[in-house]
Design a protein around this motif. Structure first.
Motif, short mmCIF file in Angstrom:
data_model
loop_
_atom_site.label_atom_id
_atom_site.label_comp_id
_atom_site.label_asym_id
_atom_site.label_seq_id
_atom_site.Cartn_x
_atom_site.Cartn_y
_atom_site.Cartn_z
N ASP A 82 0.67 -1.13 -0.13
CA ASP A 82 0.02 -0.09 0.03
C ASP A 82 0.95 1.34 -0.06
N MET A 83 1.02 2.06 -1.07
CA MET A 83 1.73 3.33 -1.33
C MET A 83 1.26 4.20 -0.08
N ASN A 84 0.19 4.21 0.22
CA ASN A 84 -0.33 5.41 1.43
C ASN A 84 -0.34 4.58 2.64
N ALA A 85 0.42 3.46 3.05
CA ALA A 85 0.25 2.94 4.28
C ALA A 85 0.53 3.95 5.46
N TYR A 86 1.56 4.94 5.19
CA TYR A 86 1.83 5.75 6.30
C TYR A 86 1.37 7.20 6.16
N ASN A 87 0.19 7.21 5.60
CA ASN A 87 -0.41 8.68 5.44
C ASN A 87 -1.96 8.42 5.65
N THR A 88 -2.69 9.30 5.55
CA THR A 88 -3.99 9.61 5.66
C THR A 88 -4.68 9.44 4.30
N LEU A 89 -3.92 9.31 3.29
CA LEU A 89 -4.78 9.16 1.84
C LEU A 89 -5.44 7.64 1.49
N GLY A 90 -6.24 7.74 0.64
CA GLY A 90 -6.84 6.36 0.39
C GLY A 90 -5.99 5.42 0.23
N GLN A 91 -6.05 4.13 0.42
CA GLN A 91 -5.42 2.97 0.10
C GLN A 91 -5.00 2.89 -1.49
N MET A 92 -3.73 2.62 -1.68
CA MET A 92 -3.26 2.41 -3.04
C MET A 92 -2.50 1.21 -3.26
N ASP A 93 -3.08 0.11 -3.62
CA ASP A 93 -2.20 -1.15 -3.69
C ASP A 93 -1.40 -0.94 -4.80
N CYS A 94 -0.09 -1.27 -4.78
CA CYS A 94 0.82 -1.43 -5.92
C CYS A 94 1.31 -2.72 -6.10
N TYR A 95 1.73 -3.09 -7.31
CA TYR A 95 2.68 -4.20 -7.49
C TYR A 95 3.53 -3.76 -8.75
N TYR A 96 4.63 -4.95 -9.00
CA TYR A 96 5.51 -4.67 -9.99
C TYR A 96 5.27 -5.25 -11.34
N SER A 97 5.55 -4.61 -12.43
CA SER A 97 5.45 -5.29 -13.77
C SER A 97 6.62 -5.06 -14.34
N ASN A 98 6.86 -5.81 -15.50
CA ASN A 98 8.19 -5.70 -16.38
C ASN A 98 9.66 -5.12 -15.65
N ILE A 99 9.75 -6.34 -14.60
CA ILE A 99 10.68 -6.16 -13.74
C ILE A 99 12.06 -6.55 -14.43
N HIS A 100 13.14 -5.55 -14.41
CA HIS A 100 14.29 -5.54 -14.97
C HIS A 100 14.33 -5.42 -16.53
N SER A 101 13.33 -4.88 -16.94
CA SER A 101 13.01 -4.63 -18.50
C SER A 101 13.53 -3.38 -19.02
N SER A 102 13.70 -3.30 -20.07
CA SER A 102 14.08 -2.10 -20.92
C SER A 102 12.90 -1.35 -21.19
N TYR A 103 12.95 0.02 -21.18
CA TYR A 103 11.97 0.93 -21.29
C TYR A 103 12.32 2.28 -22.05
#
Length: 229
Positions: free
Chosen positions: A137-158
């Motif tokens: 949860d990106m916002n676990a330490y603040n009072t903003l709404g819950q924002m669940d994050c995850y990774y994609s394209n790990i160690h890929s070119s961009y």
């Protein structure tokens, strides 16, 4: 007898080889990939920013194009009492400045997390080491709404603005569409650079049409240069 001794010698040699190999592996440090969030003083990134604000109720549709420069400064105490790095933000009307100081955030890597205190809101931008199993949860330490994050394209070119970065990770923040909502949010980080692309779209739409926006906000922030000053 000689054959038995030879066989024993070969077995001992194999065991020693396996032991030495495993010992070497144990001595090799595990790469946490902290370099996706570099915090060396003087590191900077310049972004082009395209921003749209829409509110049909007040007949507003404003488009802004500008530039943001971020700069890692010296140490400072963050809002949790930790020794962090200054994360200075400057705004400009051209990619080469002149730059006007806008605000001061703080950045830190602590407990396997890359954190940025944005306008007094402590956010978790990355967790280490990046894995497909990670979710936070990106916002676990603040009072903003819950924002669940995850990774994609790990160690890929961009590729962004014509520059290809060989090793990146994408932090997926939100991808949701309905008859009245269109939300897409993600950030891309490159090794030894930091964030290279931020996309944020949060629209209330009409009749399921993403091009018919009743109210909302879009920010597209793309790296155009970086370095050390």
């Amino acid at each position: 007898m000689r054959k038995k001794l030879k066989a024993i010698a070969i077995a001992i040699s194999l065991l020693l080889s396996i032991f030495i190999t495993n010992s070497c592996k144990k001595d090799e440090p595990f790469d946490m990939h902290y370099d996706y969030f570099p915090l060396s003083e003087g590191r900077y990134v310049v972004y082009s920013v395209h921003e749209i604000l829409v509110d049909q109720q007040i007949q507003q549709k404003d488009t802004f194009d500008y530039y943001i420069k971020t700069l890692i400064g010296d140490t400072v105490m963050d809002n949790s009492g930790r020794i962090a790095k200054k994360f200075e933000r400057y705004y400009g009307s051209t990619a080469n400045g002149p730059w006007t100081f806008h605000d001061l955030w703080t950045a830190i890597i602590d407990g396997g997390r890359a954190e940025l205190v944005e306008e007094n809101n402590r956010t978790i931008k990355l967790v280490f080491a990046p894995s497909e199993d990670d979710e936070w949860d990106m916002n676990a330490y603040n009072t903003l709404g819950q924002m669940d994050c995850y990774y994609s394209n790990i160690h890929s070119s961009y590729t962004v603005n014509g520059t290809t970065f060989p090793t990146t990770v994408t932090v997926e923040q939100e991808d949701f569409s309905s008859f009245i909502d269109s939300r897409r949010k993600y950030e891309v980080y490159a090794k030894d650079v930091g964030m290279i692309h931020k996309y944020f779209r949060d629209f209330i739409i009409i009749n399921g049409n993403p091009n018919n926006v009743k109210k909302g906000h879009l920010i597209d922030m793309q790296l155009i240069s970086y370095g050390q000053q």
